[in-house]
Design a protein around this motif. Structure first.
Motif, PDB file in Angstrom:
ATOM      1  N   THR A  16      33.807  -7.081   4.211  1.00 51.46           N
ATOM      2  CA  THR A  16      34.235  -7.088   5.606  1.00 51.46           C
ATOM      3  C   THR A  16      35.761  -7.135   5.676  1.00 51.46           C
ATOM      4  O   THR A  16      36.440  -7.408   4.677  1.00 51.46           O
ATOM      5  CB  THR A  16      33.657  -8.301   6.357  1.00 51.46           C
ATOM      6  OG1 THR A  16      34.217  -9.492   5.797  1.00 51.46           O
ATOM      7  CG2 THR A  16      32.137  -8.323   6.295  1.00 51.46           C
ATOM      8  N   ILE A  45      33.601  -5.873  20.558  1.00 51.88           N
ATOM      9  CA  ILE A  45      34.452  -4.885  19.899  1.00 51.88           C
ATOM     10  C   ILE A  45      34.494  -3.646  20.792  1.00 51.88           C
ATOM     11  O   ILE A  45      33.485  -2.943  20.926  1.00 51.88           O
ATOM     12  CB  ILE A  45      33.935  -4.538  18.486  1.00 51.88           C
ATOM     13  CG1 ILE A  45      33.926  -5.791  17.606  1.00 51.88           C
ATOM     14  CG2 ILE A  45      34.788  -3.430  17.866  1.00 51.88           C
ATOM     15  CD1 ILE A  45      33.329  -5.589  16.225  1.00 51.88           C
ATOM     16  N   SER A  48      32.764   0.336  20.219  1.00 50.32           N
ATOM     17  CA  SER A  48      31.826   0.311  19.098  1.00 50.32           C
ATOM     18  C   SER A  48      30.573   1.111  19.445  1.00 50.32           C
ATOM     19  O   SER A  48      29.842   0.767  20.369  1.00 50.32           O
ATOM     20  CB  SER A  48      31.437  -1.126  18.748  1.00 50.32           C
ATOM     21  OG  SER A  48      30.508  -1.136  17.682  1.00 50.32           O
ATOM     22  N   GLU A  52      28.336  -4.543  17.796  1.00 48.35           N
ATOM     23  CA  GLU A  52      28.928  -5.475  16.853  1.00 48.35           C
ATOM     24  C   GLU A  52      28.007  -5.714  15.653  1.00 48.35           C
ATOM     25  O   GLU A  52      26.799  -5.717  15.832  1.00 48.35           O
ATOM     26  CB  GLU A  52      29.210  -6.822  17.547  1.00 48.35           C
ATOM     27  CG  GLU A  52      30.440  -6.781  18.415  1.00 48.35           C
ATOM     28  CD  GLU A  52      30.082  -6.606  19.882  1.00 48.35           C
ATOM     29  OE1 GLU A  52      28.993  -7.016  20.277  1.00 48.35           O
ATOM     30  OE2 GLU A  52      30.890  -6.045  20.627  1.00 48.35           O
ATOM     31  N   PRO A  53      28.589  -5.870  14.484  1.00 48.41           N
ATOM     32  CA  PRO A  53      30.008  -6.008  14.179  1.00 48.41           C
ATOM     33  C   PRO A  53      30.705  -4.689  13.822  1.00 48.41           C
ATOM     34  O   PRO A  53      31.791  -4.696  13.259  1.00 48.41           O
ATOM     35  CB  PRO A  53      30.013  -6.944  12.973  1.00 48.41           C
ATOM     36  CG  PRO A  53      28.790  -6.532  12.217  1.00 48.41           C
ATOM     37  CD  PRO A  53      27.768  -6.198  13.304  1.00 48.41           C
ATOM     38  N   GLU A  54      30.087  -3.555  14.140  1.00 53.09           N
ATOM     39  CA  GLU A  54      30.652  -2.254  13.775  1.00 53.09           C
ATOM     40  C   GLU A  54      31.981  -1.995  14.473  1.00 53.09           C
ATOM     41  O   GLU A  54      32.188  -2.407  15.615  1.00 53.09           O
ATOM     42  CB  GLU A  54      29.669  -1.136  14.130  1.00 53.09           C
ATOM     43  CG  GLU A  54      28.371  -1.198  13.358  1.00 53.09           C
ATOM     44  CD  GLU A  54      28.531  -0.848  11.894  1.00 53.09           C
ATOM     45  OE1 GLU A  54      29.277   0.078  11.540  1.00 53.09           O
ATOM     46  OE2 GLU A  54      27.887  -1.528  11.074  1.00 53.09           O
ATOM     47  N   ALA A  55      32.864  -1.270  13.786  1.00 56.02           N
ATOM     48  CA  ALA A  55      34.177  -0.930  14.326  1.00 56.02           C
ATOM     49  C   ALA A  55      34.036  -0.043  15.558  1.00 56.02           C
ATOM     50  O   ALA A  55      33.027   0.648  15.732  1.00 56.02           O
ATOM     51  CB  ALA A  55      35.012  -0.217  13.262  1.00 56.02           C
ATOM     52  N   ALA A  64      38.283  -3.896  15.337  1.00 56.11           N
ATOM     53  CA  ALA A  64      37.428  -4.579  14.363  1.00 56.11           C
ATOM     54  C   ALA A  64      37.626  -6.084  14.473  1.00 56.11           C
ATOM     55  O   ALA A  64      38.626  -6.559  15.009  1.00 56.11           O
ATOM     56  CB  ALA A  64      37.775  -4.122  12.947  1.00 56.11           C
ATOM     57  N   ARG A  65      36.644  -6.814  13.953  1.00 58.34           N
ATOM     58  CA  ARG A  65      36.736  -8.267  13.796  1.00 58.34           C
ATOM     59  C   ARG A  65      36.697  -8.574  12.308  1.00 58.34           C
ATOM     60  O   ARG A  65      36.478  -7.690  11.486  1.00 58.34           O
ATOM     61  CB  ARG A  65      35.530  -8.959  14.449  1.00 58.34           C
ATOM     62  CG  ARG A  65      35.388  -8.779  15.915  1.00 58.34           C
ATOM     63  CD  ARG A  65      34.295  -9.640  16.512  1.00 58.34           C
ATOM     64  NE  ARG A  65      33.014  -9.527  15.837  1.00 58.34           N
ATOM     65  CZ  ARG A  65      31.839  -9.482  16.448  1.00 58.34           C
ATOM     66  NH1 ARG A  65      31.768  -9.547  17.765  1.00 58.34           N
ATOM     67  NH2 ARG A  65      30.721  -9.409  15.767  1.00 58.34           N
ATOM     68  N   THR A  68      33.601  -7.291  10.617  1.00 56.39           N
ATOM     69  CA  THR A  68      33.351  -5.852  10.640  1.00 56.39           C
ATOM     70  C   THR A  68      33.390  -5.317   9.210  1.00 56.39           C
ATOM     71  O   THR A  68      34.344  -5.587   8.470  1.00 56.39           O
ATOM     72  CB  THR A  68      34.401  -5.134  11.503  1.00 56.39           C
ATOM     73  OG1 THR A  68      34.313  -5.625  12.840  1.00 56.39           O
ATOM     74  CG2 THR A  68      34.188  -3.627  11.496  1.00 56.39           C
ATOM     75  N   SER A  72      32.865   0.546   7.825  1.00 59.07           N
ATOM     76  CA  SER A  72      32.795   0.913   9.233  1.00 59.07           C
ATOM     77  C   SER A  72      34.182   1.222   9.789  1.00 59.07           C
ATOM     78  O   SER A  72      34.366   2.205  10.514  1.00 59.07           O
ATOM     79  CB  SER A  72      32.134  -0.218  10.026  1.00 59.07           C
ATOM     80  OG  SER A  72      32.080   0.092  11.397  1.00 59.07           O
TER      81      SER A  72
END
Length: 173
Positions: A16, A45, A48, A52-55, A64-65, A68, A72
């Motif tokens: 990640t 996000i 996306s 989430e958590p996808e970019a 992103a987080r 992420t 991605s």
């Protein structure tokens, strides 16, 4: 090639953004005219496609987080990189419906992973497989090494890969 189905299945052990140097990731994207926008843990996000958590992507920005997946972020960034600048401006969430652009995106994300310490193409391809990308030959590595000639040629024709035998250099162990 088919992208992740959004199920989140098999996400254990995938690198990640929080696992790597986010500054190096931001610098890599910056070299391609993109900016990495980190959002706080737990926040939505923007842009996306899979949730989430996808970019996410909006224009020249990739969101992103810390949770992420790196693959991605690279995938969404590469969607923007393969687009002509006038199309980038209009992107919000969904970058393409073109098979050629999707394949080029997958190829380029593998190549760009080499520029990130602690990632590299082999780790990225493993993470792509773990996350749920599917390829005709059964794995990202088999596709990249044996079946991605069209994607490589597409990128080279547009000046997005160095001329010459990029495939041989990229697949050498």
């Amino acid at each position: 090639m088919q992208a992740h189905d959004g199920s989140g299945a098999g996400d254990e052990g995938v690198l990640t953004v929080g696992d790597i140097d986010a500054g190096a990731l931001a610098a890599l994207l910056s070299r391609h005219g993109l900016s990495l926008q980190l959002v706080p843990d737990g926040a939505a996000i923007p842009g996306s496609y899979w949730g989430e958590p996808e970019a996410g992507l909006i224009g020249h920005q990739v969101f992103a987080r810390a949770d992420t997946p790196v693959h991605s972020v690279l995938h969404e960034a590469c969607h923007l990189i393969v687009l002509p600048p006038e199309r980038r401006e209009r992107v919000h969430t969904d970058a393409t419906d073109s098979i050629e652009e999707e394949d080029a995106t997958c190829y380029l994300q593998i190549v760009l992973a080499e520029g990130l310490e602690g990632v590299g193409r082999h780790r990225l391809m493993r993470d792509m497989d773990t996350w749920g990308y599917t390829f005709r030959l059964g794995s990202a590595r088999a596709w990249f090494e044996q079946d991605a000639g069209n994607a490589r040629a597409w990128l080279q024709e547009r000046g997005l890969l160095p001329a010459g035998d990029m495939h041989r250099r990229a697949t050498a162990a």
